[in-house]
Design an enzyme around this catalytic site. Structure first.
Site, mmCIF file in Angstrom:
data_model
loop_
_atom_site.group_PDB
_atom_site.id
_atom_site.type_symbol
_atom_site.label_atom_id
_atom_site.label_comp_id
_atom_site.label_asym_id
_atom_site.label_seq_id
_atom_site.Cartn_x
_atom_site.Cartn_y
_atom_site.Cartn_z
ATOM 1 N N GLY A 81 -8.076 -39.670 17.541
ATOM 2 C CA GLY A 81 -7.366 -40.633 18.368
ATOM 3 C C GLY A 81 -5.878 -40.500 18.144
ATOM 4 O O GLY A 81 -5.431 -39.868 17.192
ATOM 5 N N SER A 82 -5.109 -41.075 19.048
ATOM 6 C CA SER A 82 -3.666 -41.093 18.842
ATOM 7 C C SER A 82 -3.097 -42.317 19.530
ATOM 8 O O SER A 82 -3.700 -42.862 20.447
ATOM 9 C CB SER A 82 -3.031 -39.819 19.408
ATOM 10 O OG SER A 82 -3.219 -39.768 20.797
ATOM 11 N N GLY A 83 -1.944 -42.726 19.028
ATOM 12 C CA GLY A 83 -1.255 -43.862 19.626
ATOM 13 C C GLY A 83 0.179 -43.463 19.901
ATOM 14 O O GLY A 83 0.486 -42.275 19.991
ATOM 15 N N THR A 85 2.684 -43.675 17.903
ATOM 16 C CA THR A 85 3.392 -43.188 16.724
ATOM 17 C C THR A 85 2.626 -42.145 15.930
ATOM 18 O O THR A 85 3.222 -41.254 15.351
ATOM 19 C CB THR A 85 3.702 -44.372 15.773
ATOM 20 O OG1 THR A 85 4.200 -45.451 16.552
ATOM 21 C CG2 THR A 85 4.738 -43.989 14.738
ATOM 22 N N LYS A 86 1.298 -42.279 15.890
ATOM 23 C CA LYS A 86 0.531 -41.468 14.955
ATOM 24 C C LYS A 86 -0.625 -40.772 15.649
ATOM 25 O O LYS A 86 -1.096 -41.190 16.696
ATOM 26 C CB LYS A 86 -0.004 -42.373 13.833
ATOM 27 C CG LYS A 86 1.090 -42.919 12.944
ATOM 28 C CD LYS A 86 0.644 -44.149 12.167
ATOM 29 C CE LYS A 86 0.522 -45.352 13.049
ATOM 30 N NZ LYS A 86 -0.035 -46.528 12.388
ATOM 31 N N VAL A 88 -4.498 -38.925 14.630
ATOM 32 C CA VAL A 88 -5.511 -38.911 13.586
ATOM 33 C C VAL A 88 -6.498 -37.795 13.865
ATOM 34 O O VAL A 88 -7.032 -37.695 14.973
ATOM 35 C CB VAL A 88 -6.240 -40.274 13.519
ATOM 36 C CG1 VAL A 88 -7.318 -40.261 12.447
ATOM 37 C CG2 VAL A 88 -5.246 -41.399 13.264
ATOM 38 N N LYS A 102 -4.098 -39.053 8.967
ATOM 39 C CA LYS A 102 -3.165 -39.682 9.905
ATOM 40 C C LYS A 102 -1.758 -39.174 9.636
ATOM 41 O O LYS A 102 -1.294 -39.214 8.500
ATOM 42 C CB LYS A 102 -3.219 -41.205 9.729
ATOM 43 C CG LYS A 102 -2.665 -41.974 10.909
ATOM 44 C CD LYS A 102 -2.596 -43.464 10.635
ATOM 45 C CE LYS A 102 -3.838 -44.197 11.082
ATOM 46 N NZ LYS A 102 -3.627 -45.670 11.106
ATOM 47 N N ASP A 214 0.831 -55.899 16.655
ATOM 48 C CA ASP A 214 0.220 -55.108 17.732
ATOM 49 C C ASP A 214 -1.292 -55.197 17.570
ATOM 50 O O ASP A 214 -1.923 -54.298 17.034
ATOM 51 C CB ASP A 214 0.708 -53.660 17.636
ATOM 52 C CG ASP A 214 0.292 -52.841 18.849
ATOM 53 O OD1 ASP A 214 -0.261 -53.431 19.803
ATOM 54 O OD2 ASP A 214 0.493 -51.620 18.838
HETATM 55 N N1 LIG Z 1 -9.697 -43.850 9.992
HETATM 56 C C1 LIG Z 1 -9.838 -43.499 11.289
HETATM 57 N N2 LIG Z 1 -10.960 -42.891 11.722
HETATM 58 C C2 LIG Z 1 -11.092 -42.547 13.025
HETATM 59 N N3 LIG Z 1 -10.168 -42.765 13.965
HETATM 60 C C3 LIG Z 1 -9.030 -43.382 13.612
HETATM 61 C C4 LIG Z 1 -8.805 -43.777 12.261
HETATM 62 N N4 LIG Z 1 -7.596 -44.371 12.217
HETATM 63 C C5 LIG Z 1 -7.114 -44.346 13.458
HETATM 64 N N5 LIG Z 1 -7.948 -43.748 14.313
HETATM 65 C C6 LIG Z 1 -7.728 -43.531 15.752
HETATM 66 O O1 LIG Z 1 -6.409 -43.043 15.932
HETATM 67 C C7 LIG Z 1 -5.680 -43.872 16.842
HETATM 68 C C8 LIG Z 1 -4.224 -43.897 16.445
HETATM 69 O O2 LIG Z 1 -4.047 -44.488 15.166
HETATM 70 P P1 LIG Z 1 -3.021 -45.684 14.977
HETATM 71 O O3 LIG Z 1 -2.859 -45.967 13.539
HETATM 72 O O4 LIG Z 1 -3.453 -46.850 15.827
HETATM 73 O O5 LIG Z 1 -1.670 -45.033 15.536
HETATM 74 P P2 LIG Z 1 -0.481 -45.705 16.371
HETATM 75 O O6 LIG Z 1 0.369 -46.465 15.385
HETATM 76 O O7 LIG Z 1 0.237 -44.566 16.982
HETATM 77 O O8 LIG Z 1 -1.082 -46.628 17.396
HETATM 78 C C9 LIG Z 1 -6.390 -45.219 16.804
HETATM 79 O O9 LIG Z 1 -6.238 -45.900 18.030
HETATM 80 C C10 LIG Z 1 -7.826 -44.847 16.523
HETATM 81 O O10 LIG Z 1 -8.518 -44.581 17.736
HETATM 82 MG MG LIG Z 2 -2.411 -47.963 17.138
#
Ligand SMILES: Nc1ncnc2c1ncn2[C@@H]1O[C@H](COP(=O)(O)OP(=O)(O)O)[C@@H](O)[C@H]1O
Ligand SMILES: [Mg+2]
Ligand SMILES: *[C@@H]1O[C@H](CO)[C@@H](O)[C@H](O)[C@H]1NC(C)=O
Ligand SMILES: *[C@@H]1O[C@H](CO)[C@@H](O)[C@H](O)[C@H]1NC(C)=O
Length: 435
Positions: A81-83, A85-86, A88, A102, A214
């Site tokens: 997944g990604s958002g 900022t980050k 994964v 991450k 958020d």
């Molecule tokens: N431990 C994890 N296992 C599986 N998927 C994850 C995990 N952590 C995050 N993700 C996926 O990665 C995405 C982005 O991580 P996130 O921390 O929310 O980043 P951002 O700050 O960019 O929103 C999440 O929306 C989720 O779908």
């Molecule tokens: Mg997020």
């Protein structure tokens, strides 16, 4: 993906240090960057460093955890997944087992927007990395079953190690709301209860009352059927200062709540309330009410009402959830129903062929009708209410509340000897064929 170019393995300098210490020792960004960064970006970097220092103070415990060399990106490095900022990705541990890595999403909205504004790729990456570092620090200091577990973190080499931070997290599955809506009520209740327990912990955390600014389903993942928050970089322990009650309005798109300004000049309780209303609007309204046992509906309506208008705080909400759990586990919610088990013959020492299962909704199995029950009596009530049902067995499987799963069957088939099992057969069903 940009992260794929990193060197994982023995060649990588494993910089596993005292993280809080590392941050305090680093010279300010302007000196290390060599060339001067735009003032706007410098100011943003300074603000984030201040944020980090605040968190680092008070928690300089030794670093356990993993080295970058201990984790190996799987071939293809499946993106989980990604958002903004980050990003994964999935990875394998050297000793076996899978984890989630991450890191900063170089092509994400946050870094791109910063680059457009300042034209400084390295500085912008660092700005985003500070958010991940903040999250790592929070994850290190907060431990709860509702918070994704941090196994450790490592830093990519180079002049600015902290800009190459990677968090090694327990592996989860991104939340699929549509899928959750199709799971049995008991599982949806578990997710809501887990969320309430998390919010209770956050409201009384060692760092003070923490708000998730958020707060959306995509900031959570599922691990073994448990809901866990993973995105913590927008968490805050600050409660706004105020002079009068008017300064403390809690605003949502559909609703706003006037809160009180405390004598200490803080909008006290605003963090807890913001979390709770978000839990109500993103989770409870979707997951809690539908297909709940009818006698529990009034209790659930009260919870929805009292969280939807913020009449309950998190303590009362937790108490209300625990009460529903108690009613459910104890079977008290079944009171005053006609007794129907007498309409069934029980055959001890037998079970039925699984092939004769019919489908029902929401079943614990796609192949048949597998439902959680309190007792054979409740199973009899279910069987009697389903025209297709002719017999049922109580299986050895248990749900998270400890209730057994019952398997319901249509046409009666051969009985298979099984000393641990009991088959219940509708008296009206023909026995002749089987015995
Ligand atoms: N431990 C994890 N296992 C599986 N998927 C994850 C995990 N952590 C995050 N993700 C996926 O990665 C995405 C982005 O991580 P996130 O921390 O929310 O980043 P951002 O700050 O960019 O929103 C999440 O929306 C989720 O779908
Ligand atoms: Mg997020
Ligand atoms: C919600 O609670 C308020 C205050 O307790 C009450 O007046 C109202 O009737 C309730 N609404 C519903 C829909 O139950
Ligand atoms: C809520 O519960 C916590 C922990 O048990 C307690 O410290 C706190 O005072 C309670 N708050 C309220 C408003 O009752």
């Amino acid at each position: 993906m940009e992260a794929g170019g990193r060197r994982w393995g023995a060649a990588l300098l494993p910089l596993v240090l005292l993280l809080p210490l590392l941050l305090l020792l680093l010279p300010p960004p302007v000196l290390r960057a060599g060339s001067a960064l735009p003032p706007g970006l410098l100011e943003e970097l300074r603000q984030r460093r201040r944020d980090l220092r605040r968190l680092a103070a008070g928690g300089a415990e030794a670093e356990g955890g993993l080295r970058c060399g201990d984790v190996r990106r799987e071939a293809g490095g499946a993106v989980l997944g990604s958002g903004f900022t980050k990003v994964v990705v999935r990875a394998a541990l050297a000793g076996g087992g899978a984890v989630a890595l991450k890191s900063v999403h170089g092509a994400g909205r946050e870094v791109r927007r910063c680059e457009q504004r300042y034209g400084e790729p390295a500085g912008c990456r660092r700005l985003a990395a500070y958010k991940l570092l903040k999250e790592v620090m929070l994850l290190r200091r907060l431990r709860h079953p509702g918070i994704v577990q941090l196994h450790g973190q490592c830093y990519d080499g180079g002049g600015e190690p902290e800009a190459g931070v990677t968090a090694v997290l327990e592996l989860g599955a991104p939340l699929e709301m549509i899928q959750l809506l199709q799971t049995p009520w008991e599982e949806r209740f578990k997710i809501c209860l887990g969320l309430v327990e998390l919010l209770f912990y956050l409201a009384h955390s060692p760092l003070g009352s923490i708000v998730l600014l958020d707060f959306q389903p995509r900031q959570f993942v599922m691990v073994d059927g448990n809901l866990k928050v993973t995105d913590m970089d927008d968490a805050s322990t600050e409660e706004p200062s105020c002079e009068e009650d008017n300064d403390c309005t809690l605003d949502f798109p559909t609703k706003s709540f006037p809160l009180q300004c405390s004598s200490a000049g803080k909008c006290k309780g605003i963090n807890e309330k913001r979390n709770l209303f978000n839990a109500y609007r993103y989770f409870f309204t979707y997951l809690l009410p539908h297909s709940a046992p009818p006698t529990l509906q009034p209790f659930l309506s009260d919870i929805l009402n009292a969280t939807g208008n913020l009449q309950y705080g998190i303590n009362e909400t937790l108490r209300a959830f625990e009460k529903v759990l108690h009613l459910y586990k104890s079977g008290l919610y079944l009171q005053k129903r006609p007794l129907l088990l007498k309409d069934y013959i029980s055959l001890r020492g037998f079970r039925t062929e699984e092939a004769e299962a019919y489908k029902c909704w929401p079943s614990y199995s796609h192949l048949g009708c597998l439902l959680s029950v309190h007792s054979p009596e409740e199973a009899a009530a279910i069987c009697s209410s389903q025209p297709k049902c002719q017999s049922f067995i109580i299986t050895q499987q248990r749900t998270w509340t400890g209730r057994p799963l019952a398997s319901f069957q249509s046409s009666p088939t051969d009985l298979i000897p099984d000393t641990t099992a009991v088959v219940y057969i509708k008296r009206s069903a023909s026995l002749g064929r089987r015995l």
